[in-house]
Design an enzyme around this catalytic site. Structure first.
Site, mmCIF file in Angstrom:
data_model
loop_
_atom_site.group_PDB
_atom_site.id
_atom_site.type_symbol
_atom_site.label_atom_id
_atom_site.label_comp_id
_atom_site.label_asym_id
_atom_site.label_seq_id
_atom_site.Cartn_x
_atom_site.Cartn_y
_atom_site.Cartn_z
ATOM 1 C CD GLU A 1 -4.458 -61.546 6.021
ATOM 2 O OE1 GLU A 1 -5.332 -62.345 5.660
ATOM 3 O OE2 GLU A 1 -3.540 -61.853 6.804
ATOM 4 C CD1 TRP B 1 -1.926 -64.477 4.325
ATOM 5 C CD2 TRP B 1 -1.978 -66.665 3.893
ATOM 6 N NE1 TRP B 1 -1.170 -65.115 5.279
ATOM 7 C CE2 TRP B 1 -1.191 -66.457 5.044
ATOM 8 C CE3 TRP B 1 -2.148 -67.972 3.432
ATOM 9 C CZ2 TRP B 1 -0.575 -67.500 5.737
ATOM 10 C CZ3 TRP B 1 -1.547 -69.021 4.122
ATOM 11 C CH2 TRP B 1 -0.771 -68.779 5.257
ATOM 12 C CD1 TRP C 1 -12.757 -87.897 7.926
ATOM 13 C CD2 TRP C 1 -12.450 -86.440 9.595
ATOM 14 N NE1 TRP C 1 -11.748 -87.051 7.546
ATOM 15 C CE2 TRP C 1 -11.542 -86.145 8.554
ATOM 16 C CE3 TRP C 1 -12.432 -85.661 10.750
ATOM 17 C CZ2 TRP C 1 -10.630 -85.090 8.638
ATOM 18 C CZ3 TRP C 1 -11.536 -84.612 10.834
ATOM 19 C CH2 TRP C 1 -10.639 -84.332 9.784
ATOM 20 C CG ASN D 1 -9.883 -65.000 8.273
ATOM 21 O OD1 ASN D 1 -10.243 -65.866 7.488
ATOM 22 N ND2 ASN D 1 -8.642 -64.934 8.739
ATOM 23 C CD1 TRP E 1 -10.654 -82.443 5.907
ATOM 24 C CD2 TRP E 1 -11.249 -81.011 4.308
ATOM 25 N NE1 TRP E 1 -10.113 -82.893 4.720
ATOM 26 C CE2 TRP E 1 -10.456 -82.042 3.724
ATOM 27 C CE3 TRP E 1 -11.741 -79.989 3.494
ATOM 28 C CZ2 TRP E 1 -10.155 -82.067 2.375
ATOM 29 C CZ3 TRP E 1 -11.442 -80.023 2.137
ATOM 30 C CH2 TRP E 1 -10.654 -81.047 1.589
ATOM 31 C CD1 TRP F 1 -13.657 -74.460 5.066
ATOM 32 C CD2 TRP F 1 -13.735 -75.920 6.759
ATOM 33 N NE1 TRP F 1 -14.763 -74.153 5.832
ATOM 34 C CE2 TRP F 1 -14.837 -75.032 6.868
ATOM 35 C CE3 TRP F 1 -13.577 -76.917 7.718
ATOM 36 C CZ2 TRP F 1 -15.766 -75.132 7.904
ATOM 37 C CZ3 TRP F 1 -14.502 -77.017 8.748
ATOM 38 C CH2 TRP F 1 -15.577 -76.136 8.838
#
Length: 467
Positions: free
Chosen positions: A266, A269, A297, A332, A350, A373
């Site tokens: 993690e 990331w 959208w 998360n 987004w 996102w």
């Protein structure tokens, strides 16, 4: 000769590269933090929490027999005022930014420092590896996480460093009292009404608690929102009240296990999304995948407001949003579910969701948040495929099977039976009366049909891809 240590996202007196060098190399040292109103977010828990940490850090420095000077206003004008007040200021130390607003600010200020004959000492401190340190065999930045991780995990990681504080070197006279008053007023007016415990001591306590109580079960428990299965270190890493080196070192020194390996992955990331942001500096406003740069959208304002308020009629989505609105933090797994719901079920851009999270999250990190996102919206690098649309009901059944997390944040549903907790609209009128909640009145009916919304989203994305 006077030097300046310019704090940013490194609000600590330990394991701080720039601070260590500043004390080691300086004769007289000014410690300071610069507050720029241009960065303020109105009614923002993000904003309120960060400046509460700054004020706490100021108090910690005072207790150590030193003083944190406060500059307030336009960044260049602020430092110009400092130069006028301290003409023999000749060197500045700071931990640099490689992306976003921080990079633009640093680039601008490097020109200012050069113009004023101030020598710059800047360091890479906020990540385990800089953005350009890990490249593929063609000398380019990676686009996919797994090959990046395979190289990342093999590299030696920096270890925590000692900072030799010398309080006699620090300039203790208050230089801009009016600015310090403005910071105090800023924190007071923000009125952070959540359980927020700032500071390096609290950060270390949280790290120790995680290692002792949760690390061995991290792989199994980290996806369960009801459980305290995650480290909850993100807000401290965001402010720099604890360093990423300290976290890596503490966890790495524990016994090898799958949970330890999962947690350390993690941290990769975090470096990966930082690298992606550096490689795509426009990503806060622009989709990385050009095929999805012109998606049609829907952006229905009423639906967006219901999503923000936790009133979509999908309990796991609503509980997650209410958790964030109430506490400034969201699990998360729930960040993925709520982001998928907004972008795919509600077909809402987004960027609107990313900006709302920026406002509300006390652990907001631009690279992580934007990366997350764009991942959920299928517009980013190494993102979830556009045809994979999270089903909020099945996600809830998997990660909150008993519905206790939902009941915690949606009291209207506290007496709903387990068989209906993930889809309360399926209750009969009699069952609703028995549970004490009328769907469509006390709690909303679903604002969108997921099956229909999924097909619509896939069609819209395919239309954009083929355009």
């Amino acid at each position: 000769m006077v030097s300046v240590m310019w704090f940013r996202r490194d609000l600590r007196l330990e394991d701080n590269i720039a601070l260590s060098q500043a004390f080691e190399q300086s004769e007289k040292l000014i410690l300071l933090f610069q507050v720029n109103p241009d960065q303020f977010l109105k009614d923002s828990m993000n904003h309120a929490a960060f400046f509460a940490s700054v004020q706490h850090f100021k108090e910690v420095i005072h207790k150590r027999g030193m003083h944190l000077q406060i500059l307030y206003g336009d960044v260049e004008e602020s430092f110009n005022a400092l130069k006028e007040k301290i003409p023999d200021w000749a060197e500045v130390y700071f931990n640099q930014d490689e992306k976003g607003y921080g990079k633009a600010r640093d680039d601008k200020m490097r020109a200012f420092f050069k113009k004023n004959d101030i020598q710059v000492h800047s360091y890479m401190d906020h990540y385990l590896h800089s953005a350009y340190e890990i490249q593929n065999n063609s000398g380019e930045l990676y686009k996919v996480f797994t090959p990046y991780y395979n190289k990342w995990i093999e590299l030696d990681k920096p270890t925590p460093m000692k900072v030799k504080l010398d309080t006699d070197k620090v300039y203790k006279k208050t230089l801009f009292k009016e600015n310090e008053n403005k910071l105090e007023k800023l924190v007071e007016e923000a009125d952070l009404d959540i359980d927020y415990n700032p500071g390096t001591i609290a950060a270390h306590e949280q790290l120790e608690k995680f290692i002792e109580e949760r690390l061995d079960q991290y792989k199994k428990e980290r996806d369960i929102p009801l459980n305290e299965g995650t480290s909850r270190l993100s807000s401290y890493l965001r402010t720099g009240e604890i360093s990423i080196r300290t976290v890596w070192d503490a966890v790495k020194n524990e016994a090898d296990s799958e949970s330890q390996k999962t947690f350390l992955k993690e941290l990769c990331w975090r470096d990966f999304y930082h690298m992606i942001y550096v490689g795509h500096p426009e990503q806060k406003e622009k989709a990385i995948k050009e095929n999805y740069a012109h998606i049609r959208w829907d952006n229905h304002q009423e639906s967006f407001e219901k999503w923000k308020q936790g009133k979509t009629g999908y309990p796991i989505v609503d509980a997650a949003m209410r958790q964030m609105n109430k506490t400034g933090w969201m699990h998360n797994r729930l960040r993925m579910i709520t982001a998928s719901f907004l972008t795919k079920d509600l077909l809402t851009d987004w960027r609107l969701g990313e900006k709302y999270f920026q406002k509300m999250l006390i652990d907001y990190d631009a690279a992580n948040n934007i990366g997350g996102w764009q991942w959920a919206a299928s517009t980013g690098t190494d993102a979830v495929p556009y045809f994979r649309v999270f089903n909020p009901t099945t996600q809830a059944e998997r990660f909150d099977p008993s519905g206790e997390f939902i009941r915690k944040y949606i009291p209207e549903l506290k007496d709903v039976k387990k068989k209906y907790i993930h889809a309360p609209e399926k209750m009969s009128t009699e069952e609703q009366e028995e549970a004490g909640v009328l769907i469509g009145s006390d709690y909303p009916a679903p604002i969108v049909n997921h099956s229909y919304a999924r097909k619509r989203a896939i069609s819209i994305f395919e239309e954009s891809k083929d355009a």
